[in-house]
Design an enzyme around this catalytic site. Structure first.
Site, PDB file in Angstrom:
ATOM      1  N   THR A   1       0.975  -1.260  -0.082  1.00  0.00           N
ATOM      2  CA  THR A   1      -0.037  -0.038   0.091  1.00  0.00           C
ATOM      3  C   THR A   1       0.941   1.177   0.071  1.00  0.00           C
ATOM      4  OG1 THR A   1      -1.728  -1.385   1.186  1.00  0.00           O
ATOM      5  CG2 THR A   1      -1.864   1.190   1.535  1.00  0.00           C
TER       6      THR A   1
ATOM      7  N   VAL B   1       2.115   4.957  -0.008  1.00  0.00           N
ATOM      8  CA  VAL B   1       2.247   6.345   0.852  1.00  0.00           C
ATOM      9  C   VAL B   1       1.803   7.428  -0.233  1.00  0.00           C
ATOM     10  CG1 VAL B   1       3.589   8.136   1.786  1.00  0.00           C
ATOM     11  CG2 VAL B   1       3.448   5.854   2.723  1.00  0.00           C
TER      12      VAL B   1
ATOM     13  N   ILE C   1       4.857  -1.122   2.980  1.00  0.00           N
ATOM     14  CA  ILE C   1       4.489   0.228   2.795  1.00  0.00           C
ATOM     15  C   ILE C   1       5.427   0.898   1.648  1.00  0.00           C
ATOM     16  CG2 ILE C   1       4.717   2.633   3.611  1.00  0.00           C
ATOM     17  CD1 ILE C   1       2.372   1.023   4.841  1.00  0.00           C
ATOM     18  N   LYS C   2       4.729   1.059   0.653  1.00  0.00           N
ATOM     19  CA  LYS C   2       5.350   1.682  -0.719  1.00  0.00           C
ATOM     20  C   LYS C   2       5.713   3.230  -0.722  1.00  0.00           C
ATOM     21  CE  LYS C   2       4.229   0.489  -4.996  1.00  0.00           C
ATOM     22  NZ  LYS C   2       3.428  -0.067  -6.074  1.00  0.00           N
ATOM     23  N   LEU C   3       6.911   3.537  -0.840  1.00  0.00           N
ATOM     24  CA  LEU C   3       7.369   4.699  -0.830  1.00  0.00           C
ATOM     25  C   LEU C   3       8.233   4.946  -2.133  1.00  0.00           C
ATOM     26  CD1 LEU C   3       8.844   4.322   2.553  1.00  0.00           C
ATOM     27  CD2 LEU C   3       7.263   6.103   2.247  1.00  0.00           C
TER      28      LEU C   3
END
Length: 316
Positions: free
Chosen positions: A95, A97, A131-133
């Protein structure tokens, strides 16, 4: 002989690059990845309407401020879609950011913690979340902080070797180097098509994979953004590959042998000293394609995030 998708699964962990539940149920990937563009697309599917309604209800209970309600609805919608996807896969959901935080380390960390708390409050443990950044210097620093807190990260919009090296040195869990978008840039620049074996995106991921394995970095390499199955098959053996449903369908329909192209050297070369901020910026800046593609990717995700917010605001 089994089809090419089945053979690929024996060499590489196959991940579905979609937010659409039906496609995930059909292809039964290990993991799934989403991004703002995919969430926007999923939000327009009729069966997801109850998830939007539930997200709005949540947001209204958190704040009376409309702007805050829009933000909270978007965050909860991404989590609600993620929760639905997790019911159909054994592994992890990625998911993302908000792309507008790509140059804000503190903002990215705060948003990531918020998304993880939303998952945790719904009974989803950290070992099922990535967590995608964006792979900016600030995004990589945010990931370094989050990894130390037990929040694993997927560093996306990765186009340069400098980005890949900085991610490994920061100890991030996983990177998503983009294949097709690299090829797009060279195709536009040189005005020609590329065979899969000489595809600049394929070569980039191969070089990153070999570097990680030669130096014993544990960061997972997950090739992403494919334009055709030729690119995918040239990366058979990569740790993971995240593939859109249309290309999964093509692989499933294709016959013929799949050959392992990437092999873990299990090396233990002495690692160089970690890159400084200045070194990172300079090395990344030398790659014109990467500079253009990172900026374009961030802008495009931000545009789709804005469209999603407009759609939500109209429903509030």
């Amino acid at each position: 002989m089994s089809n090419k998708l089945e053979q690929l699964r024996k060499l590489t962990t196959v991940v579905a690059d979609t937010g659409e539940i039906d496609a995930i149920k059909k292809y039964q990937p290990e993991d799934a990845t989403t991004n703002p563009s995919l969430i926007l697309k999923a939000a327009q599917i009729e069966e997801y309407a109850p998830l939007i309604d539930a997200s709005i209800e949540y947001a209204k209970a958190q704040s009376n401020d409309k702007a805050q309600q829009v933000q909270d609805t978007c965050d909860m919608l991404a989590v609600n879609i993620g929760k639905e996807i997790l019911k159909t896969i054994p592994g992890r959901i990625s998911t993302e950011v908000d792309a507008r935080l790509s140059y804000d380390t503190e903002g990215s960390v705060a948003k990531a913690r918020q998304l993880v708390k939303m998952y945790n409050d719904a009974g989803i443990t950290n070992d099922r979340i990535l967590i995608k950044l964006a792979s900016t210097w600030e995004g990589i620093r945010a990931a370094e902080i989050l990894e130390k807190e037990g929040i694993n990260c997927n560093l996306t919009l990765l186009f340069s070797f400098a980005q890949a090296r900085a991610c490994a040195e920061a100890g991030v869990f996983l990177i998503s180097p983009f294949v097709g978008r690299i090829m797009d840039w060279y195709k536009a620049k040189e005005g020609r098509d590329f065979e899969a074996s000489e595809d600049p995106g394929v070569i980039s991921v191969t070089d990153i994979y070999n570097y990680y394995k030669d130096y014993g970095y544990n960061t997972v390499v997950m090739g992403a953004s494919f334009r055709n199955i030729g690119e995918i098959l040239e990366l058979a053996g990569c740790d993971r590959l995240t593939i859109a449903p249309a290309l999964l369908a093509e692989l499933e329909a294709a016959e013929g042998e799949v050959v392992e192209k990437l092999v873990d050297s299990k090396g233990s070369k002495e690692r160089p000293a970690p890159m400084s901020h200045a070194e990172f910026l300079w090395e990344h800046n030398l790659d014109a394609m990467a500079v253009e593609k990172v900026a374009e990717g961030i802008r495009n995700f931000a545009v789709d995030q804005g469209k999603l917010e407009d759609m939500i605001a109209a429903k509030l």
